[in-house]
Motif scaffolding. Sequence first.
Motif, PDB file in Angstrom:
ATOM      1  N   ALA A   1       0.830  -1.208   0.000  1.00 18.07           N
ATOM      2  CA  ALA A   1       0.000   0.000   0.000  1.00 18.07           C
ATOM      3  C   ALA A   1       0.868   1.264   0.000  1.00 18.07           C
ATOM      4  N   ILE A   2       1.954   1.243   0.788  1.00 17.62           N
ATOM      5  CA  ILE A   2       2.855   2.405   0.843  1.00 17.62           C
ATOM      6  C   ILE A   2       3.506   2.636  -0.517  1.00 17.62           C
ATOM      7  N   ARG A   3       3.928   1.524  -1.156  1.00 17.19           N
ATOM      8  CA  ARG A   3       4.555   1.667  -2.484  1.00 17.19           C
ATOM      9  C   ARG A   3       3.576   2.161  -3.527  1.00 17.19           C
ATOM     10  N   THR A   4       2.348   1.637  -3.475  1.00 12.99           N
ATOM     11  CA  THR A   4       1.335   2.083  -4.429  1.00 12.99           C
ATOM     12  C   THR A   4       1.084   3.570  -4.248  1.00 12.99           C
ATOM     13  N   ARG A   5       0.938   3.986  -3.002  1.00 14.81           N
ATOM     14  CA  ARG A   5       0.713   5.408  -2.716  1.00 14.81           C
ATOM     15  C   ARG A   5       1.851   6.249  -3.288  1.00 14.81           C
TER      16      ARG A   5
ATOM     17  N   LYS B   1      -8.205   2.726 -10.942  1.00 12.67           N
ATOM     18  CA  LYS B   1      -8.931   3.858 -10.395  1.00 12.67           C
ATOM     19  C   LYS B   1      -9.248   3.612  -8.914  1.00 12.67           C
ATOM     20  N   GLY B   2      -9.635   2.376  -8.599  1.00  9.92           N
ATOM     21  CA  GLY B   2      -9.971   2.018  -7.221  1.00  9.92           C
ATOM     22  C   GLY B   2      -8.793   2.246  -6.280  1.00  9.92           C
ATOM     23  N   ALA B   3      -7.592   1.850  -6.728  1.00 13.72           N
ATOM     24  CA  ALA B   3      -6.394   2.019  -5.904  1.00 13.72           C
ATOM     25  C   ALA B   3      -6.136   3.497  -5.654  1.00 13.72           C
ATOM     26  N   LEU B   4      -6.275   4.293  -6.715  1.00 16.61           N
ATOM     27  CA  LEU B   4      -6.017   5.728  -6.553  1.00 16.61           C
ATOM     28  C   LEU B   4      -6.995   6.345  -5.564  1.00 16.61           C
ATOM     29  N   TYR B   5      -8.285   6.049  -5.761  1.00 16.06           N
ATOM     30  CA  TYR B   5      -9.279   6.674  -4.870  1.00 16.06           C
ATOM     31  C   TYR B   5      -9.235   6.101  -3.452  1.00 16.06           C
ATOM     32  N   PHE B   6      -8.610   4.915  -3.287  1.00 17.66           N
ATOM     33  CA  PHE B   6      -8.412   4.393  -1.938  1.00 17.66           C
ATOM     34  C   PHE B   6      -7.451   5.315  -1.170  1.00 17.66           C
ATOM     35  N   HIS B   7      -6.420   5.826  -1.890  1.00 21.24           N
ATOM     36  CA  HIS B   7      -5.415   6.670  -1.226  1.00 21.24           C
ATOM     37  C   HIS B   7      -5.758   8.158  -1.240  1.00 21.24           C
ATOM     38  N   PHE B   8      -6.383   8.607  -2.344  1.00 24.91           N
ATOM     39  CA  PHE B   8      -6.648  10.048  -2.479  1.00 24.91           C
ATOM     40  C   PHE B   8      -8.075  10.257  -2.975  1.00 24.91           C
ATOM     41  N   ALA B   9      -8.841  11.039  -2.248  1.00 29.70           N
ATOM     42  CA  ALA B   9     -10.265  11.196  -2.561  1.00 29.70           C
ATOM     43  C   ALA B   9     -10.513  12.049  -3.805  1.00 29.70           C
ATOM     44  N   SER B  10      -9.557  12.904  -4.169  1.00 27.10           N
ATOM     45  CA  SER B  10      -9.799  13.838  -5.277  1.00 27.10           C
ATOM     46  C   SER B  10      -8.474  14.335  -5.849  1.00 27.10           C
ATOM     47  N   LYS B  11      -8.559  15.009  -6.992  1.00 25.75           N
ATOM     48  CA  LYS B  11      -7.368  15.619  -7.593  1.00 25.75           C
ATOM     49  C   LYS B  11      -6.766  16.619  -6.612  1.00 25.75           C
TER      50      LYS B  11
END
Lengths: 230, 230
Positions: A7-11, A43-53
Motif C-alpha cells: 500500500a505504501i509503495r502504491t501510494r 482507479k480504485g487504488a487511486l481513490y483508496f489513497h486520495f479522494a480527489s485531484k
Amino acid sequence: MAKQDRAIRTRQSILEAAAVVFDERGYDAATITEILARAEVTKGALYFHFASKEELALAVIDAQMATDLPAGEPGRTSKMQELVDMGMIFAHRLLVDPLLRGSVRLTLEHGSTNLNRSSPFNGWTELHTRVLEEGKERGEVLPHVVPADTAELIVGAYAGINTMSQAINKRADLERRATVLYEHVMPSVAVPSVLARLDMAPGRGARALAEAERRRAAAQVPEVTPAGVA
Amino acid sequence: MAKQDRAIRTRQSILEAAAVVFDERGYDAATITEILARAEVTKGALYFHFASKEELALAVIDAQMATDLPAGEPGRTSKMQELVDMGMIFAHRLLVDPLLRGSVRLTLEHGSTNLNRSSPFNGWTELHTRVLEEGKERGEVLPHVVPADTAELIVGAYAGINTMSQAINKRADLERRATVLYEHVMPSVAVPSVLARLDMAPGRGARALAEAERRRAAAQVPEVTPAGVA
C-alpha cells in the motif's frame, strides 16, 4: 511483501506519477486519467489513497517538506552552512527528483483554483527560522537579524529565483542563481568569521550530500531508505 | 474625439478588462467572452486589436514595463535610491493598478501554455543592470558587484516575495517584504555612505511618487497623462 508495504509503495507510485503530470500540465489541465495511466494503477487504488485531484495535489505539495534534507546533522561546520545547504541541496535535487519538481510547480503556480499553496512557504520558513535562532544562540548571526524576517526573505527570494530560472532557461542555472542569492544575503546575516568559511559555490548541494554520506558511513549509521533520498 | 483616440481608448479598455480577468481566473481559465463582457466592447473591436487570447495576454504582460516609473528622473539623491524605488513603487502600484496585477499574475504563473513569460524578467533585469552600471560609474556601488548578477538576483527575489505574499496573504504585506529584501541585499551592493542615506522603509513607494510630483510641479513640466500614471 506485506500488504501494508504494498500500500505504501502504491501510494508513492501514484504520488510520483501525479507530480510528473502536474509538472508537465499544471494543476488545472492535469487529469486523473493521465495520472492513472502513468502510475499504472487502477482507479480504485487511486481513490483508496486520495479522494480527489485536490487531495492528490496537496499531498504532492507537502512531499517537498518530506524530502530527506540532512538538516540538523552533526558534523556541519556551522548553523549558517546548514542554512545555505538547505537551498543548495534543494537546487541540486530539483534537477533529479520529479516529485520535488511537481511539488514546486504546484506551489509557485498561482492557479485558478483555491488550492492552498502556503504550506511549503510556511514549512520552509519555520525550518529556516529555527536554524537562524540556533545560529543566533551560538553567536553565528549578526545582532540586528530578526530570524523570522530573514527566514521569510530567503524562502521568498529563493522561490523567485526558481520561477525566473524556470521562465528563462528551464531551471538549468538554478544552482548558480542560488549562489548569487546567498552571496548577497549572507553578509547581512552571518558574522564575518562564520561568513568567511561558508561554502556557497555552485556544486555545494552535491558536496553537502556527499559529506553527509561520508559521515553516515563513518558513524556506521544504517543508510537512509531509497524513499528517503528519492 | 478623433477616430484614432477612440481606438487607443478601446484598446486600453480591452487590456484592462483582460488584466482583471487573467488576474482572477489565470490564463487557462480566462475566456474571451468574459473579457468582452467586462470591457463592454464588441467581438469585432476586440479582434481588431488582438488576434487571439495569447496575443492579449502578451500585451498585458508587456504593460508592466510600460507603467510610468519615474526612473532616471533628475533630483534623486542617488542611483541606488533609484534602484530601491523601482521595487518600492512597484509594490505600491500593485495594490492600486489592476493592469499591473494581471500582468504580474501572468508572468509568475507557470501555466500549461507556451506563453513566453521571460520578457518582463528580461526587461526589469536590463533596467536594474543599467541603474547599477550608472551607480558604479558614480562610485555608489561596491567594487566586487557584477551589475548583471545583482540585477537578476533583485528581480528574481522580488518576484518570489511577491508570489509568497500572494500565497500567504493576498499581497497585503508586499511593501514590508520589499523593505526586508532591500535591507538584506543593499549592504552587499551600495558603498556605506550611500547605504546610510537610502530610504527603504515601507511607504517609500508613495513618498517617491509624491517627490516626483513635487519636482514636476516645481519644474512646471506638464503633468503626465492619466494613462501614464494609471
